[in-house]
Scaffold this active site. Structure first.
Site, PDB file in Angstrom:
ATOM      1  N   ARG A 214      54.218  39.233  37.209  1.00  0.00           N
ATOM      2  CA  ARG A 214      54.140  39.697  38.608  1.00  0.00           C
ATOM      3  C   ARG A 214      55.458  40.339  39.023  1.00  0.00           C
ATOM      4  O   ARG A 214      55.480  41.369  39.706  1.00  0.00           O
ATOM      5  CB  ARG A 214      53.791  38.518  39.533  1.00  0.00           C
ATOM      6  CG  ARG A 214      52.344  38.088  39.430  1.00  0.00           C
ATOM      7  CD  ARG A 214      51.965  37.105  40.530  1.00  0.00           C
ATOM      8  NE  ARG A 214      52.489  35.780  40.308  1.00  0.00           N
ATOM      9  CZ  ARG A 214      51.799  34.754  39.799  1.00  0.00           C
ATOM     10  NH1 ARG A 214      50.527  34.899  39.470  1.00  0.00           N
ATOM     11  NH2 ARG A 214      52.363  33.573  39.646  1.00  0.00           N
ATOM     12  N   ASP A 252      38.857  40.772  45.036  1.00  0.00           N
ATOM     13  CA  ASP A 252      38.468  39.495  44.435  1.00  0.00           C
ATOM     14  C   ASP A 252      37.101  39.105  44.978  1.00  0.00           C
ATOM     15  O   ASP A 252      36.720  39.514  46.069  1.00  0.00           O
ATOM     16  CB  ASP A 252      39.489  38.399  44.734  1.00  0.00           C
ATOM     17  CG  ASP A 252      39.423  37.254  43.717  1.00  0.00           C
ATOM     18  OD1 ASP A 252      40.256  37.240  42.778  1.00  0.00           O
ATOM     19  OD2 ASP A 252      38.540  36.375  43.850  1.00  0.00           O
ATOM     20  N   SER A 253      36.383  38.300  44.193  1.00  0.00           N
ATOM     21  CA  SER A 253      35.063  37.860  44.648  1.00  0.00           C
ATOM     22  C   SER A 253      35.151  36.639  45.562  1.00  0.00           C
ATOM     23  O   SER A 253      34.177  36.269  46.196  1.00  0.00           O
ATOM     24  CB  SER A 253      34.179  37.538  43.442  1.00  0.00           C
ATOM     25  OG  SER A 253      34.845  36.642  42.584  1.00  0.00           O
ATOM     26  N   ASP A 302      43.511  41.590  35.884  1.00  0.00           N
ATOM     27  CA  ASP A 302      43.816  40.227  35.425  1.00  0.00           C
ATOM     28  C   ASP A 302      42.580  39.343  35.595  1.00  0.00           C
ATOM     29  O   ASP A 302      42.537  38.450  36.435  1.00  0.00           O
ATOM     30  CB  ASP A 302      45.003  39.659  36.228  1.00  0.00           C
ATOM     31  CG  ASP A 302      45.431  38.292  35.722  1.00  0.00           C
ATOM     32  OD1 ASP A 302      45.129  37.962  34.558  1.00  0.00           O
ATOM     33  OD2 ASP A 302      46.080  37.548  36.496  1.00  0.00           O
ATOM     34  N   CYS A 342      43.046  36.541  29.168  1.00  0.00           N
ATOM     35  CA  CYS A 342      43.460  35.144  28.959  1.00  0.00           C
ATOM     36  C   CYS A 342      42.407  34.399  28.155  1.00  0.00           C
ATOM     37  O   CYS A 342      42.369  33.173  28.146  1.00  0.00           O
ATOM     38  CB  CYS A 342      43.740  34.459  30.291  1.00  0.00           C
ATOM     39  SG  CYS A 342      42.320  34.408  31.389  1.00  0.00           S
TER      40      CYS A 342
HETATM   41  N1  SAH Z   1      46.085  37.742  39.141  1.00  0.00           N
HETATM   42  C1  SAH Z   1      45.905  36.478  39.823  1.00  0.00           C
HETATM   43  C2  SAH Z   1      45.037  35.524  39.055  1.00  0.00           C
HETATM   44  C3  SAH Z   1      43.645  36.033  38.750  1.00  0.00           C
HETATM   45  S1  SAH Z   1      42.507  34.789  38.343  1.00  0.00           S
HETATM   46  C4  SAH Z   1      47.270  35.894  40.153  1.00  0.00           C
HETATM   47  O1  SAH Z   1      48.293  36.435  39.712  1.00  0.00           O
HETATM   48  O2  SAH Z   1      47.314  34.902  40.881  1.00  0.00           O
HETATM   49  C5  SAH Z   1      40.987  35.606  38.308  1.00  0.00           C
HETATM   50  C6  SAH Z   1      40.366  35.906  39.649  1.00  0.00           C
HETATM   51  O3  SAH Z   1      39.207  36.693  39.425  1.00  0.00           O
HETATM   52  C7  SAH Z   1      39.902  34.728  40.474  1.00  0.00           C
HETATM   53  O4  SAH Z   1      40.533  34.755  41.722  1.00  0.00           O
HETATM   54  C8  SAH Z   1      38.370  34.925  40.647  1.00  0.00           C
HETATM   55  O5  SAH Z   1      37.922  34.603  41.956  1.00  0.00           O
HETATM   56  C9  SAH Z   1      38.231  36.399  40.430  1.00  0.00           C
HETATM   57  N2  SAH Z   1      36.957  36.903  39.892  1.00  0.00           N
HETATM   58  C10 SAH Z   1      36.203  36.413  38.877  1.00  0.00           C
HETATM   59  N3  SAH Z   1      35.191  37.240  38.586  1.00  0.00           N
HETATM   60  C11 SAH Z   1      35.269  38.296  39.448  1.00  0.00           C
HETATM   61  C12 SAH Z   1      34.516  39.495  39.641  1.00  0.00           C
HETATM   62  N4  SAH Z   1      33.473  39.800  38.864  1.00  0.00           N
HETATM   63  N5  SAH Z   1      34.912  40.353  40.605  1.00  0.00           N
HETATM   64  C13 SAH Z   1      35.987  40.057  41.380  1.00  0.00           C
HETATM   65  N6  SAH Z   1      36.748  38.957  41.220  1.00  0.00           N
HETATM   66  C14 SAH Z   1      36.396  38.082  40.274  1.00  0.00           C
END
Ligand code: SAH
Length: 398
Positions: A214, A252-253, A302, A342
């Site tokens: 980040r 985000d979802s 991510d 990941c």
């Molecule tokens: N980059 C973030 C962590 C990401 S974790 C950080 O630095 O804190 C992955 C995220 O993807 C979660 O918040 C989850 O809610 C979201 N997610 C999962 N599937 C998704 C989709 N199809 N569309 C949008 N968001 C999604």
């Protein structure tokens, strides 16, 4: 002591110090061990190999605590392991960077620290403990006492609400383990502040493994239109805005995660106009952007684990390819793609191949200018390659 005798030839991975014993390797179980109890691991001829925690319901039937026959697995053993892990973090450069000081750091990283199934994150004066396996569960109360003793942190919150516990025959559990931890705290990362919902957030509330990345993204963001996909509580978004991004769009979802993201922007005095927060499905939103010809200069992908294990690799590969292809298309020339996986089931070389395939199909030329990974407080044990789970590439579009 109860014991497990392995089939002939199945001791090889243990001689390479890999800590897992799969059910198929086991010839015989003697002494009726209980879930989580310590058992001796013997080769087919009865020679001692290791002491391990027994997990009768899991395909990973035992996890090694120690390869020393003279070492008892008891409170003192756990104290030595915990103490060594904590000292590695406080005595090395890990704590000196301005990033993760004493305020937010992963103290215990399971197998990589010789403590299978135990995750401990420290957020200031709260420890978040995640117990994933029967062995760690068996010793949970002792581990909690030792953690208070060794860190001087009185508060422990347990977040053992993870699916992998089911494979071990363990119920999910969350709640206070020691002291009086708050449900929400504010932690600091490279001078930026973040709300963390300890009780309800993902994992232990915050994705500490991405701290360094980040920070790196923040330094790339100046004067760029940034798109942060799978933004959770806006980690990359807040860093990008602090780094001088022209605009930051975050998807985000999870509505709860986005609400915290908005709060985080305010907490860092970032003008609300810079940020756009979209609640939606990344796969769909990227297509909407493509169809409306929207463009960006920096895109972060991510996603969550698409392939927790090898069996889901095919489907995961399609998922990674899809979002990376769309991202390459949405980037302006000279734009930067910061892309992660990941998934345990997708290794670094496969991930690079997928991203290469995405660029090819998007008909763009791109180069990798930097590789990223989990932070130094999430170490990778050389004898346990599964611990290298987070892969990242910074790609420059021609
Ligand atoms: N980059 C973030 C962590 C990401 S974790 C950080 O630095 O804190 C992955 C995220 O993807 C979660 O918040 C989850 O809610 C979201 N997610 C999962 N599937 C998704 C989709 N199809 N569309 C949008 N968001 C999604």
């Amino acid at each position: 002591m109860p014991s497990i005798t392995l089939h002939l030839g199945r001791e090889k991975s243990l001689y390479r110090r890999h800590p897992w014993i799969f059910s198929g390797a086991i010839g015989r179980v003697d002494g009726d061990p209980k879930s989580g109890e310590t058992v001796d691991i013997l080769d087919a001829k009865g020679n001692f190999i290791a002491k391990a925690a027994y997990s009768p319901e899991s395909n990973i039937r035992a996890r090694v605590w120690t390869f020393e026959s003279a070492e008892d697995v008891d409170e003192n053993f756990l104290r030595r392991r915990l103490d060594a892990a904590i000292k590695r973090r406080t005595s090395s450069t890990l704590s000196e960077g301005e990033g993760l000081g004493a305020r937010a750091i992963r103290l215990i990283h399971a197998e990589s620290d010789g403590l299978p199934g135990l995750i401990v994150d420290r957020y200031d004066d709260v420890l978040i403990m995640q117990v994933l396996t029967t062995g760690a569960e068996y010793w949970k109360e002792t581990l909690a006492d030792l953690l208070v003793e060794l860190t001087g942190v009185p508060n422990i919150y347990e977040r053992s609400d993870v699916d992998v516990r089911k494979l071990e025959g363990l119920e999910p559990r969350t709640g206070i383990l020691r002291g009086n931890p708050p449900e929400k705290i504010i932690l600091e990362e490279y001078g930026l502040k973040f709300n963390v919902d300890i009780a309800h957030g993902h994992k232990t509330g915050f994705y500490l493994d991405q701290s360094e990345s980040r920070h790196i993204v923040g330094q790339l963001a100046k004067d760029r239109d940034v798109l942060n996909c799978f933004c959770y509580t806006g980690g990359f978004s807040i860093h990008a805005a602090a780094g001088g991004a022209k605009s930051v769009t975050s998807i985000d979802s999870s509505g709860d995660a986005l609400a915290l993201g908005r709060e985080n922007a305010a907490l860092n005095d970032q003008p609300a106009e810079i940020h756009e927060w979209i609640e939606g499905d990344v796969f769909r939103e990227l297509r909407t952007f493509r169809d409306s010809r929207r463009e960006f200069d920096l895109i972060i992908l991510d996603p969550p684990k698409f392939a927790p294990t090898i069996s889901q690799v095919k489907k995961a590969t399609r998922g990674y390819k899809d979002i990376n292809l769309l991202a390459f298309k949405l980037l302006r020339p000279g734009g930067i793609l910061v892309t992660f996986s990941c998934s345990g089931g997708v290794d670094a070389s496969l991930f690079q191949k997928i991203v290469a395939g995405a660029a090819l199909d998007a008909n763009v030329d791109a180069q990798i200018v930097q590789k990223l990974g989990q932070g130094a407080d999430h170490p990778i044990a050389l004898h346990f390659p599964e611990s290298a789970y987070l892969k990242g590439l910074i790609c420059l579009k021609a």
